[in-house]
Each structure stands twice: as structure tokens, then as C-alpha cells.
Enzyme design. Structure first.
Site, PDB file in Angstrom:
ATOM      1  N   GLU A 260      -4.176   9.499   8.370  1.00 42.24           N
ATOM      2  CA  GLU A 260      -2.719   9.459   8.580  1.00 42.24           C
ATOM      3  C   GLU A 260      -2.314  10.293   9.799  1.00 42.24           C
ATOM      4  OE1 GLU A 260      -0.042   8.015   6.665  1.00 42.24           O
ATOM      5  OE2 GLU A 260      -1.551   6.801   5.647  1.00 42.24           O
TER       6      GLU A 260
ATOM      7  N   HIS B  55      -7.604   2.995   3.492  1.00 41.77           N
ATOM      8  CA  HIS B  55      -7.507   3.793   4.727  1.00 41.77           C
ATOM      9  C   HIS B  55      -8.873   3.920   5.425  1.00 41.77           C
ATOM     10  CE1 HIS B  55      -3.572   5.017   3.367  1.00 41.77           C
ATOM     11  NE2 HIS B  55      -3.405   5.777   4.431  1.00 41.77           N
TER      12      HIS B  55
ATOM     13  N   CYS C 205     -11.063   2.723  -0.535  1.00 45.84           N
ATOM     14  CA  CYS C 205      -9.706   3.128  -0.169  1.00 45.84           C
ATOM     15  C   CYS C 205      -9.383   2.370   1.109  1.00 45.84           C
ATOM     16  CB  CYS C 205      -9.654   4.639   0.078  1.00 45.84           C
ATOM     17  SG  CYS C 205      -8.084   5.191   0.809  1.00 45.84           S
TER      18      CYS C 205
ATOM     19  N   ASP D 215       0.875  -1.184   0.000  1.00 42.00           N
ATOM     20  CA  ASP D 215       0.000   0.000   0.000  1.00 42.00           C
ATOM     21  C   ASP D 215       0.909   1.229   0.000  1.00 42.00           C
ATOM     22  OD1 ASP D 215      -2.365   1.612   0.195  1.00 42.00           O
ATOM     23  OD2 ASP D 215      -2.007   1.844   2.329  1.00 42.00           O
ATOM     24  N   SER D 216       0.312   2.367  -0.332  1.00 40.58           N
ATOM     25  CA  SER D 216       1.074   3.615  -0.272  1.00 40.58           C
ATOM     26  C   SER D 216       1.411   3.977   1.181  1.00 40.58           C
ATOM     27  CB  SER D 216       0.267   4.740  -0.907  1.00 40.58           C
ATOM     28  OG  SER D 216      -0.984   4.837  -0.257  1.00 40.58           O
TER      29      SER D 216
ATOM     30  N   CYS E   6      -4.042  -1.418  -2.093  1.00 40.01           N
ATOM     31  CA  CYS E   6      -4.223   0.022  -2.276  1.00 40.01           C
ATOM     32  C   CYS E   6      -5.156   0.168  -3.473  1.00 40.01           C
ATOM     33  CB  CYS E   6      -2.874   0.667  -2.570  1.00 40.01           C
ATOM     34  SG  CYS E   6      -2.976   2.411  -3.034  1.00 40.01           S
TER      35      CYS E   6
END
Ligand code: DGL
Length: 266
Positions: A147, A187, A185, A7-8, A70
């Protein structure tokens, strides 16, 4: 079997968590945290970053199967990744669309994702292949909020309220009767409780983590729990350990710093 998960950033750890519960394998996880967010970048840049990350996992870490955990990289760079490495590669847009298909009875779904994923319309095409109608909505503020660890912040709740109102209006204008919303996504599962609060009651909120793990187990014809995972990040390992534990649902021990920009082969 060694499985590479990419993933990023930290989001893919929600997928790794599901994999560890269902697929007996050794895992190597890479979060390209130095180059995050991918979701605001062009297809070319995302493909370049994702290919170098995939090569690291396969060529340097010996991964025999890759899960691109991702959505942005899956939507924009899956073909480039498949062309660059000689192992099977599974992306989460396909598994997310499978999850939507299994969940929706009205055949109308909502998708929230990064701007790059939405602009690619990868979800709309994957949904239409499954005879589902989809409305896609970019939610660019959500990844930075996650994040930052602002999971329960009133700021995040307000941002979600606004995004949800815009999305529902888009669906109303298009005449959709959606019963399912895909978290497009990796996240976003961290915000699931807040998203469910902002969503109208009766709308099922789903993500691709579980379905991805099930699909990997099916492809490899295995079942059971995963053994330990090794972690790599391209930026602060301290931050990765602290935030990553939240995504993985348990402590992360050693995280190694890796530099993907300088090695000649990449
Ligand atoms: N976790 C990534 C995804 O699933 C997005 C994060 C980013 O923008 O880099 O799309």
C-alpha cells in the site's frame, strides 16, 4: 452483464485486470480503502464491512454477479455475503485452491496470506478437500508495504527473506515436500518478482487472478474482453488513482468517493 469486484483496497485490481482480459462485461470495482486492512480484523468486523460493500455493488450499482477479490473477505465472510445479496458470489480462496490443485504434483503446497485468512484456515480446508496438504503462513507486513508502494525496497526484500525462511522451516518440520506456493492475498501479486527471488528455485508461485477470471468465464459461458470499469473507493481517490494504476497495469481515470458508513440501508 454487470460484474461487481470487491477488495479492501487495491489488491483486487489484479483480479479485475485478469477479468478484463477474459470476461466481456461491464465492471464496477469497490476498494474499501478507508477500512483497510481487513487482514488484521475479526471475522465479525470483516463480515460487516464486506457485506456493506457487497450491498453497495449490488443494490446501488446494479452488479449481477460478484467477485470477492479479497482473500480475507472470501475466507471470513463469504457465507455472510451470499446471505446478504441475491446474486451469484465467487470468492478467491476457492479459485486459489483450484489453482494450487492444478499446479502441484507433490500435493504439498505453501500458502502466504493475511493473519485473518491464516487464522481462519480457509486455505487448509479448501486444500484438504482437494487432497492437498497445506502450510499457511501469515505475512502481516506485506499489505502495508504494498500500500505504501514499497515494491522494490530492500526493506521489503528483507521482510520477504525472513518470512520465507520461517515458512520453509515450518514446512520442513511438518515433513512437506511443497512444489507450489499460493499468494493467498490479492495484494501479493504486486510483489511476485521479489517473492520469486526469495523463494527456493523450483517452487512455483501462483495467484488466483487468472484462475478466477477463467472460472467466471466458465460460469457465465462467455469469452472475450471486458469493456470499461467504474471505480469507487472509500478513502482518498487521488491515492487510489495513483497506486491503483500499478495494480491494474493501466491508467485509472475517474474514481468516485463513497461513504459506506452513513447510508441507512447499510
Ligand atoms: N487484499 C486482501 C486479501 O486478499 C488483504 C488486504 C487487507 O488486509 O485488507 O486478503
Amino acid at each position: 452483464m454487470k460484474i461487481g469486484v470487491f477488495d479492501s483496497g487495491f489488491g483486487g485490481l489484479t483480479v479485475l485486470r485478469a477479468l478484463l482480459e477474459r470476461v466481456p462485461a461491464e465492471y464496477v470495482y469497490l476498494g474499501d480503502t478507508a477500512r483497510l486492512p481487513y487482514g488484521a480484523k475479526s471475522r465479525e468486523t470483516v463480515a460487516r464491512y464486506a457485506v456493506s460493500s457487497a450491498k453497495f455493488l449490488v443494490e446501488e450499482q446494479g452488479a449481477e454477479f460478484l467477485v470477492i477479490a479479497c482473500n480475507t473477505a472470501s475466507a471470513l465472510a463469504l457465507d455472510a455475503i451470499r446471505a446478504a445479496v441475491a446474486v451469484p458470489v465467487l470468492g478467491v480462496v476457492e479459485t486459489g485452491a483450484n489453482a494450487a490443485e492444478a499446479s502441484s504434483t507433490t500435493r504439498d503446497v505453501l500458502v502466504i496470506a493475511t493473519a485473518a485468512t491464516v487464522e481462519s484456515h480457509a486455505y487448509a480446508s479448501a486444500c484438504s478437500e482437494r487432497k492437498l496438504r497445506a502450510i499457511e503462513k501469515a505475512c502481516p507486513l506485506l499489505v502495508p508495504l504494498v500500500e505504501e508502494g514499497w515494491i522494490e525496497s530492500p526493506v521489503t526484500a528483507e521482510v520477504l527473506r525472513i518470512y520465507m525462511a520461517e515458512l520453509l522451516e515450518q514446512a520442513r518440520v511438518a515433513g512437506l515436500n511443497a512444489d507450489t506456493m499460493v499468494l493467498g492475498c490479492t495484494h501479493y501479486p504486486l510483489l511476485r518478482a521479489q517473492i520469486e527471488k526469495a523463494a527456493p528455485s523450483g517452487l512455483r508461485v501462483i495467484d488466483s487472478a487468472e484462475v478466477t477470471a477463467e472460472q467466471v468465464a466458465g460460469m457465465l459461458q462467455v469469452s472475450g474482453r471486458g469493456s470499461e470499469a467504474k471505480f469507487f473507493a472509500t478513502d482518498s481517490v487521488k491515492k487510489f488513482r495513483a497506486l491503483g494504476s500499478r495494480f491494474l497495469g493501466r491508467e485509472i481515470g475517474v474514481v468516485e468517493l463513497v461513504d459506506l458508513e452513513t447510508a441507512g440501508s447499510r
